[in-house]
Design a protein around this motif. Structure first.
Motif, PDB file in Angstrom:
ATOM      1  N   UNK A 352       0.833  -1.213   0.000  1.00 27.20           N
ATOM      2  CA  UNK A 352       0.000   0.000   0.000  1.00 27.20           C
ATOM      3  C   UNK A 352       0.866   1.260   0.000  1.00 27.20           C
ATOM      4  N   UNK A 353       2.000   1.224   0.716  1.00 26.10           N
ATOM      5  CA  UNK A 353       2.895   2.389   0.706  1.00 26.10           C
ATOM      6  C   UNK A 353       3.482   2.620  -0.674  1.00 26.10           C
ATOM      7  N   UNK A 354       3.851   1.532  -1.353  1.00 23.79           N
ATOM      8  CA  UNK A 354       4.398   1.661  -2.706  1.00 23.79           C
ATOM      9  C   UNK A 354       3.343   2.206  -3.659  1.00 23.79           C
ATOM     10  N   UNK A 355       2.106   1.760  -3.503  1.00 20.19           N
ATOM     11  CA  UNK A 355       1.024   2.264  -4.362  1.00 20.19           C
ATOM     12  C   UNK A 355       0.810   3.751  -4.125  1.00 20.19           C
ATOM     13  N   UNK A 420      -1.684  -1.657 -10.827  1.00 20.06           N
ATOM     14  CA  UNK A 420      -0.964  -1.865  -9.567  1.00 20.06           C
ATOM     15  C   UNK A 420      -1.914  -1.961  -8.369  1.00 20.06           C
ATOM     16  N   UNK A 421      -3.224  -1.771  -8.616  1.00 24.16           N
ATOM     17  CA  UNK A 421      -4.180  -1.937  -7.537  1.00 24.16           C
ATOM     18  C   UNK A 421      -4.556  -0.672  -6.817  1.00 24.16           C
ATOM     19  N   UNK A 422      -4.307   0.491  -7.430  1.00 24.83           N
ATOM     20  CA  UNK A 422      -4.668   1.753  -6.776  1.00 24.83           C
ATOM     21  C   UNK A 422      -6.163   1.969  -6.861  1.00 24.83           C
ATOM     22  N   UNK A 423      -6.723   2.549  -5.803  1.00 23.81           N
ATOM     23  CA  UNK A 423      -8.137   2.912  -5.826  1.00 23.81           C
ATOM     24  C   UNK A 423      -8.319   4.171  -6.660  1.00 23.81           C
ATOM     25  N   UNK A 424      -9.551   4.388  -7.126  1.00 24.69           N
ATOM     26  CA  UNK A 424      -9.819   5.602  -7.899  1.00 24.69           C
ATOM     27  C   UNK A 424      -9.498   6.810  -7.033  1.00 24.69           C
ATOM     28  N   UNK A 425      -8.760   7.734  -7.577  1.00 21.71           N
ATOM     29  CA  UNK A 425      -8.279   8.872  -6.789  1.00 21.71           C
ATOM     30  C   UNK A 425      -9.271  10.032  -6.812  1.00 21.71           C
ATOM     31  N   UNK A 426      -9.685  10.525  -5.662  1.00 20.78           N
ATOM     32  CA  UNK A 426     -10.578  11.696  -5.649  1.00 20.78           C
ATOM     33  C   UNK A 426      -9.785  12.963  -5.909  1.00 20.78           C
TER      34      UNK A 426
END
Length: 451
Positions: A352-355, A420-426
């Motif tokens: 999660x930190x890398x993402x 890479x599995x990132x959530x949609x960014x607000x």
């Protein structure tokens, strides 16, 4: 296929057999016309070339007979036409003359060598040199009217030899270069650059004592035969050999020593590099001629580099130098040794930190580049590099290539983040109005996202 051969005795070859051109005078006529191919040669000059200083009576009529006979044996695509003030050998098929094929191959080999394509350059130069059968225009090589063309072709042959030697040395095949450099030295015993190239070749072939002896021998030849001292470059090379300098033979481009090839891309290969006496590593992208000579690239490359440098971003690979020359351009950057995001994903999913670091840094870098008027156009996991600090960096921006790349930066960034599995960014919540979405949501002054 029939061909005209001038890199040796002048002859016409059809497959594996020779075509009978005629007697010595008719061959001299062919040689004279070939030397001036595609340019008219006066009747007076042809008469002198064919008959010498004492032409017979009715030499003009005899010359016309020779021209008629010559036309009957010339390959397809080549003809002799009457054109004031005399005759012209028209070559509609340039490949039908071995000298033309040689010079075209030499140009390709030199271009490949300039772009650090050493193995391909060596192959092209070897094939080009195989076209030679002896002295050019051997039948008439000592005639005053042929001397300039003979000398020009011999110089071109030596440039091809030099290119082959340099390509072999750069490809760690110094032993294969020794016979070629010996031919080069034999062609001009007093040429210092050839002698220095021979010493470097011997040294890189693992024969340092022979290299030193070659330099001592040349120093003696200059003193005894010409009463001259060598240039300071010989002394510099001799000292370098004595201290086993590892930079001997390295390819040099504007003060950079070009090293191993790190990878390839649509914008050209990338090589490791450093400056002499320094251990600081760089990466040098070498743009090919078809890109470096494109009108848009010529107009915008330097300006794009300056604009990007004027708005530095901590997640954009640092650029140290850039320049363009006819047929080639260079971009000198930090050399990052952590591999690509593609390499990182092969080792397993990102934490999660890398993402978070990837999302903030690369998004911010893309936004900063966009504000400088520079897009990317082919963002992928291969265009994101990792440094020794473990952080991701954006590389391969479209410098000088606006409009040449067809990628959609918004969609490409979203695809990378999804992969890479990132959530949609607000949209970042800041105290100021920010109406933008997508790339522009990564505000370049929003420090938490990319520092």
């Amino acid at each position: 296929m029939s061909e005209l051969c001038v890199l040796g005795p002048v002859l016409i070859r059809d497959g594996g057999s020779h075509v009978h051109v005629g007697g010595p005078r008719q061959r001299r006529l062919l040689a004279t016309l070939l030397i001036h191919q595609n340019h008219p040669v006066s009747v007076a000059s042809l008469v002198e070339g064919v008959f010498g200083e004492t032409p017979p009576q009715r030499a003009d009529a005899t010359l016309r007979t020779y021209v008629t006979r010559l036309r009957q044996v010339l390959p397809d695509g080549i003809d002799v036409i009457a054109e004031a003030p005399g005759y012209t050998l028209r070559t509609n098929v340039r490949d039908a003359i071995d000298a033309n094929r040689f010079e075209a191959a030499l140009a390709v080999g030199q271009r490949l060598l300039t772009h650090q394509e050493h193995r391909a350059a060596a192959e092209v130069c070897v094939e080009a040199l195989r076209l030679w059968r002896g002295r050019p225009f051997e039948d008439v090589a000592d005639e005053p009217w042929a001397a300039a063309e003979v000398h020009r072709l011999e110089l071109a042959r030596n440039r091809c030899r030099e290119g082959l030697i340099d390509a072999l040395l750069a490809d760690d095949r110094a032993a294969e270069a020794i016979p070629v450099v010996d031919e080069l030295v034999a062609a001009d015993l007093f040429n210092e650059s050839h002698r220095l190239r021979r010493a470097r070749t011997l040294y890189l072939a693992g024969r340092p004592n022979d290299a030193l002896e070659a330099l001592r021998e040349f120093r003696a030849v200059l003193a005894e035969e010409l009463g001259l001292d060598p240039s300071p470059e010989l002394d510099v090379l001799e000292r370098a050999i004595l201290r086993h300098d590892r930079d001997i033979g390295a390819q040099r481009v504007r003060g950079y020593l070009i090293g191993e090839r790190l990878g390839s891309g649509a914008s050209g290969p990338v090589h490791a590099a450093r400056r002499p006496g320094s251990q600081t590593p760089y990466a040098v992208r070498i743009y090919p001629a078809e890109l470096a000579d494109a009108p848009r690239f010529v107009r915008t490359f330097a300006d794009d580099v300056r604009r990007l440098a004027s708005r530095p971003h901590p997640a954009v690979v640092t650029i140290h130098d850039a320049w363009r020359e006819p047929g080639i351009a260079y971009l000198v950057m930090d050399l990052l040794s952590g591999g690509t995001l593609t390499d990182r994903l092969r080792r397993g999913p990102l934490t999660s930190d890398e993402i978070d670091a990837l999302e903030g840094r690369i998004g911010g870098a893309m936004a900063a580049a966009r504000e400088a008027g520079i897009g990317h156009g082919r963002l992928s996991t291969d265009a994101i590099l990792y440094g020794d600090d473990g952080l991701p960096y954006l590389s391969d921006l479209a410098l000088g290539e606006a409009g040449e790349r067809d990628g959609d930066d918004e969609a490409d960034l979203a695809a990378v983040l999804t992969k890479v599995g990132a959530r949609e960014r607000p949209v970042p919540a800041t105290g100021r109005a920010n109406p933008y979405v997508g790339l522009r949501a990564f505000d370049t002054t929003d420090a938490p996202y990319f520092h």
